[in-house]
Design an enzyme around this catalytic site. Structure first.
Site, mmCIF file in Angstrom:
data_model
loop_
_atom_site.group_PDB
_atom_site.id
_atom_site.type_symbol
_atom_site.label_atom_id
_atom_site.label_comp_id
_atom_site.label_asym_id
_atom_site.label_seq_id
_atom_site.Cartn_x
_atom_site.Cartn_y
_atom_site.Cartn_z
ATOM 1 N N THR A 175 0.847 -1.191 0.000
ATOM 2 C CA THR A 175 0.000 0.000 0.000
ATOM 3 C C THR A 175 0.882 1.240 0.000
ATOM 4 O OG1 THR A 175 -1.851 -1.081 1.117
ATOM 5 C CG2 THR A 175 -1.704 1.303 1.321
ATOM 6 N N THR A 213 2.682 0.409 -20.280
ATOM 7 C CA THR A 213 1.770 -0.374 -19.448
ATOM 8 C C THR A 213 0.534 -0.702 -20.267
ATOM 9 O OG1 THR A 213 0.696 1.605 -18.533
ATOM 10 C CG2 THR A 213 2.557 0.702 -17.307
ATOM 11 N N HIS A 220 1.871 7.339 -6.334
ATOM 12 C CA HIS A 220 0.992 8.492 -6.560
ATOM 13 C C HIS A 220 1.698 9.793 -6.175
ATOM 14 C CE1 HIS A 220 -2.606 6.509 -7.794
ATOM 15 N NE2 HIS A 220 -2.844 5.900 -6.647
ATOM 16 N N GLU A 264 1.106 4.132 -2.869
ATOM 17 C CA GLU A 264 0.806 5.529 -2.572
ATOM 18 C C GLU A 264 2.008 6.440 -2.835
ATOM 19 O OE1 GLU A 264 -2.046 6.436 -2.370
ATOM 20 O OE2 GLU A 264 -3.082 4.605 -1.821
#
Length: 444
Positions: free
Chosen positions: A259, A288, A266, A263
């Site tokens: 996680t 991708t 991001h 993040e």
């Protein structure tokens, strides 16, 4: 009653309640951006601009540095003892973060061979801060006990993040960030909500994209303070606090600390690989494969939900469930693509250029006149000052543990490293003229 767990990474705000069951979308980062858009009209446009410019920069200019070292401060904000995570969990998470970003994780070899041409190490290293923003020694961890039982609230499910953002403010029950231009601030806390009488984990984590850009209006990100927030059960792979499975079965999900990897992706500008839409809403990264939607805790390697044409992958390619920016099970995530790495380094070169400036854990352009060789090294590591003398040498692991420290006044020194473990280290050098530099070195 069983505890229903509503797992959301980024901001998952869309839900439906049927009796005691909760259906959810695991992550809805666009809703978080929508929240900021309401506060500052034009925010979405600026996010797109940052992404596009970073992508183009990486294509046209490559990267300004070979290696990037990002100083990290982890703010543990707790109400109960179990939320006050032990140092060993923090160190474990930083280690896993570095492994994930540099393809050093034990499961990196599980990547399907098809994708080998488009993945690689980012050469981005995260290290717990060695000095705080006042110049004092630190281990890079702060601990704050709060009277708030949770920073989550039902309002978050409706798109209001005000309550959760309190964790980033000392005045509101959390802890205020260190200089956000120089440190990656990560808050670890409880964000559960009371849903139908049950304590429900409503959010696993969220992050802010680059902010404070010179072409943004003042206060453009007033609603979201820069950094990463993580639910305490999802931090580290050795966390003793179990994360319940959202299916209400009474089982628990495997947590490998990814996680945080997601993040931080991001935070460095990456989007979800499915583009938060269908096959036409791609993530903007050329290597991708498109996907019709996110994975849901699975490792289904048979999925090919969109038609692509990616030359490096031979044309059409299956969904890349191994990508950290998907929502597949943590056990099958193991890679960033070269295109994603280009965007992250483009963000560091252009939109977070001061990240770590003035902090001894950052790679600085103001290098001292020293030569370090060989690198990678095996038994002996040699440091030579081309001008002047070396006054101090500190060698420490990526999680901040000092393995070698000496003060001297010499122009050349050899360090016997036979008893050092293999892996990456940070070497800090101080010359007699007070010039400082840091370098990443690798023991074979």
């Amino acid at each position: 009653m069983l505890k229903n767990t509503l797992l959301l990474c980024g901001m998952c705000l869309v839900y439906m309640i049927h009796a005691q069951e909760v259906e959810f979308i695991r992550c809805a980062t666009p809703q978080a951006i929508d929240y900021q858009e309401k506060i500052t009209p034009g925010y979405k446009e600026q996010i797109d601009l940052v992404f596009d410019k970073s992508k183009q920069w990486s294509k046209n200019n490559g990267r300004l540095k070979t290696d990037y070292v990002i100083p990290v401060v982890v703010h543990v904000v707790y109400n109960t003892p179990e939320q006050n995570l032990h140092d060993s969990i923090i160190l474990n998470q930083i280690e896993n973060l570095n492994k994930d970003f540099n393809r050093l994780s034990d499961d990196a070899g599980n990547l399907r061979p098809l994708f080998n041409p488009v993945v690689g190490p980012s050469n981005i290293t995260f290290a717990l801060a060695w000095v705080d923003e006042n110049g004092s020694p630190t281990n890079g961890i702060t601990r704050t006990q709060t009277n708030l039982t949770t920073f989550g609230s039902f309002g978050a499910l409706l798109g209001n993040l005000d309550d959760i953002e309190r964790v980033k403010s000392t005045a509101n029950g959390g802890v205020s960030p260190w200089n956000q231009d120089e440190y990656l601030n990560i808050w670890v806390c409880n964000m559960s909500i009371n849903l139908l009488g049950n304590e429900t984990t409503a959010l696993l984590g969220y992050a802010t994209p680059p902010d404070g850009l010179p072409n943004w209006p003042a206060g453009a990100v007033a609603g979201l303070s820069d950094g990463v927030v993580i639910q305490y059960q999802c931090f580290g792979s050795n966390n003793p606090n179990p994360l319940p499975n959202p299916d209400g079965s009474g089982t628990f999900l495997e947590v490998l600390g990814r996680t945080v990897t997601h993040e931080v992706g991001h935070y460095l500008g990456l989007r979800h690989i499915w583009g938060d839409g269908g096959c036409t809403a791609e993530d903007g990264v050329d290597d991708t494969p498109n996907a019709s939607g996110q994975s849901n805790f699975d490792c289904d390697d048979t999925k090919n939900t969109c038609v692509d044409n990616i030359p490096e992958l031979g044309g059409d390619a299956p969904d890349m469930i191994e990508n950290f920016m998907d929502y597949s099970s943590e056990s099958c995530q193991n890679a960033f693509t070269l295109g994603q790495i280009g965007i992250m380094t483009g963000v560091l070169d252009n939109y977070r250029p001061n990240l770590g400036d003035g902090n001894p854990l950052s790679i600085s352009d103001k290098e001292s006149n020293t030569v370090v060789y060989p690198n990678p090294f095996n038994e002996l590591l040699t440091i030579q000052a081309e001008q002047g003398e070396i006054a101090e040498i500190i060698l420490f692991t990526l999680d901040g543990k000092v393995v070698y420290n000496t003060t001297l006044n010499q122009s050349v020194i050899e360090i016997d490293t036979q008893n050092f473990d293999a892996g990456a280290y940070i070497l800090k050098l101080v010359q007699t003229n007070k010039t400082e530099s840091t370098k990443k070195v690798v023991k074979l």
